[in-house]
Design an enzyme around this catalytic site. Structure first.
Site, short mmCIF file in Angstrom:
data_model
loop_
_atom_site.label_atom_id
_atom_site.label_comp_id
_atom_site.label_asym_id
_atom_site.label_seq_id
_atom_site.Cartn_x
_atom_site.Cartn_y
_atom_site.Cartn_z
N CYS A 14 0.82 -1.21 0.00
CA CYS A 14 0.00 0.00 0.00
C CYS A 14 0.86 1.27 0.00
O CYS A 14 0.44 2.30 -0.53
CB CYS A 14 -0.95 0.00 1.19
SG CYS A 14 -0.14 -0.28 2.77
N HIS A 119 -1.75 0.76 6.81
CA HIS A 119 -2.32 0.98 5.48
C HIS A 119 -2.19 2.46 5.11
O HIS A 119 -2.54 3.34 5.90
CB HIS A 119 -3.79 0.56 5.42
CG HIS A 119 -4.41 0.81 4.07
ND1 HIS A 119 -4.00 0.15 2.94
CD2 HIS A 119 -5.39 1.67 3.68
CE1 HIS A 119 -4.71 0.57 1.91
NE2 HIS A 119 -5.56 1.49 2.34
N ASN A 134 -7.60 5.70 -2.75
CA ASN A 134 -7.30 4.52 -1.92
C ASN A 134 -7.16 3.28 -2.81
O ASN A 134 -8.03 2.99 -3.64
CB ASN A 134 -8.44 4.31 -0.91
CG ASN A 134 -8.08 3.34 0.18
OD1 ASN A 134 -7.22 2.48 0.02
ND2 ASN A 134 -8.75 3.46 1.32
#
Length: 349
Positions: A14, A119, A134
């Site tokens: 991520c 994250h 995202n």
């Protein structure tokens, strides 16, 4: 929104997706970020060694895993910050007292980086509109100016750390295009997990639909079977009368044999004597013969009976073959002869 660069989640990379979505291109790879993490680890080791390589703290530091990366693909905020310094960009904590004193409206910024439980994801302004990039989403999510402040506040309540990206971001096609036009989003993107679950549910439902089609075919076959049974019952009803006649002849023959084997004839009110059976059979066949004579028209050949044949032989037998009616008539005649002979034999005794 096709011009917007959006990397979707792969493994635990991520941090890489966050940086590339922020810069709108494939600027960093796991290898490059790992190199930055190793460099940070070496700098930390050198600082710890200043206290003495034989110290307990140094030996403990060497035994601990890296705090800047792990085997899953996670990278620390220090790695992300050092990666952005290459492009002259700096990270400032959004809820820090220093930034809050500046009283800057969020819509006047250019981008944010958000982190929660390892994250990372980017919220960036492209053209004149804000987008949530995202990597866990199936695509960019449009955020209105009025919703941006509420969106950031909600993230803070959920425990996210938010960083403001300061500096000039590299030029990108999406930013140039969205400077001229504004986009509308009719349907918000879903989380990747939700989309996969929906696809699995659709795959599960497909065989169910096929099974329902199979049940419908079975229902149709059952209806055809019921119709066939109904037609067969009609044929059976037509044949019932002749079947009753055959059963009566068979019973009469059985009755005659029982009378012959017994010394005293049955006189009970519930059984008929042989003489009564003989009279009833003669009356029945005389009535049948009279009805056939009344139906025959002089000058014409006899017409076939309307009643369907119950012969077990094949349809379309040759004319010389004996019909079932003739066979029944012969059987009755033979039965009558047998009864007469029995009475004669009893008389002689």
């Amino acid at each position: 929104m096709e011009s917007i660069f959006h990397e979707k989640q792969e493994g635990s990379l991520c941090a890489q997706h966050c940086l590339n979505n922020l810069l709108q291109g494939e600027y960093f790879s796991p290898v490059e970020l790992s190199s930055i993490a190793h460099q940070l680890d070496e700098e930390e080791r050198m600082r710890m060694a200043e206290g003495g390589v034989t110290s307990e703290d140094y030996r403990t530091f060497l035994q601990q895993p890296s705090g800047n990366m792990d085997d899953s693909g996670f990278f620390s905020i220090q790695v992300i910050s050092n990666a952005l310094k290459v492009w002259g960009l700096e990270l400032i904590l959004f809820n820090s007292p220093e930034y809050q004193r500046l009283r800057i409206d969020p819509i006047n910024e250019r981008s944010f980086i958000c982190n929660y439980k390892e994250h990372w994801f980017t919220v960036r302004k492209l053209g004149k509109q804000w987008f949530n990039l995202n990597s866990l989403l199936t695509g960019p999510e449009l955020i209105s100016d009025t919703y941006l402040a509420l969106f950031l506040a909600q993230l803070q309540q959920e425990g996210y750390s938010i960083f403001v990206v300061k500096g000039d971001l590299p030029d990108c096609e999406a930013d140039q295009l969205l400077q001229m036009i504004r986009v509308q989003q009719m349907q918000r993107p879903k989380l990747i997990g939700e989309e996969l679950a929906q696809l699995k549910e659709q795959r599960v439902q497909e065989p169910v639909l096929e099974a329902n089609d199979g049940l419908a075919m079975l229902d149709e076959d059952e209806e055809d079977l019921q119709r066939a049974l109904a037609l067969s019952r009609q044929d059976i009803d037509v044949e019932d009368e002749e079947a009753d006649l055959r059963r009566a002849i068979q019973l009469s023959m059985q009755g005659s044999s029982r009378d012959k084997s017994q010394d005293t004839p049955q006189t009970s009110s519930t059984h008929l004597t042989s003489e009564e059976l003989r009279k009833r059979r003669e009356a029945y066949f005389e009535k049948q013969q009279q009805q056939r004579q009344q139906q025959d028209v002089p000058g014409q050949l006899p017409q076939p009976c309307d009643r369907p044949s119950t012969s077990s032989g094949p349809r379309g037998s040759h004319p010389g073959a004996m019909s079932e009616e003739d066979m029944l008539r012969a059987a009755v005649t033979l039965s009558l002869e047998t009864v007469r002979n029995n009475f004669k034999a009893e008389g002689k005794k």
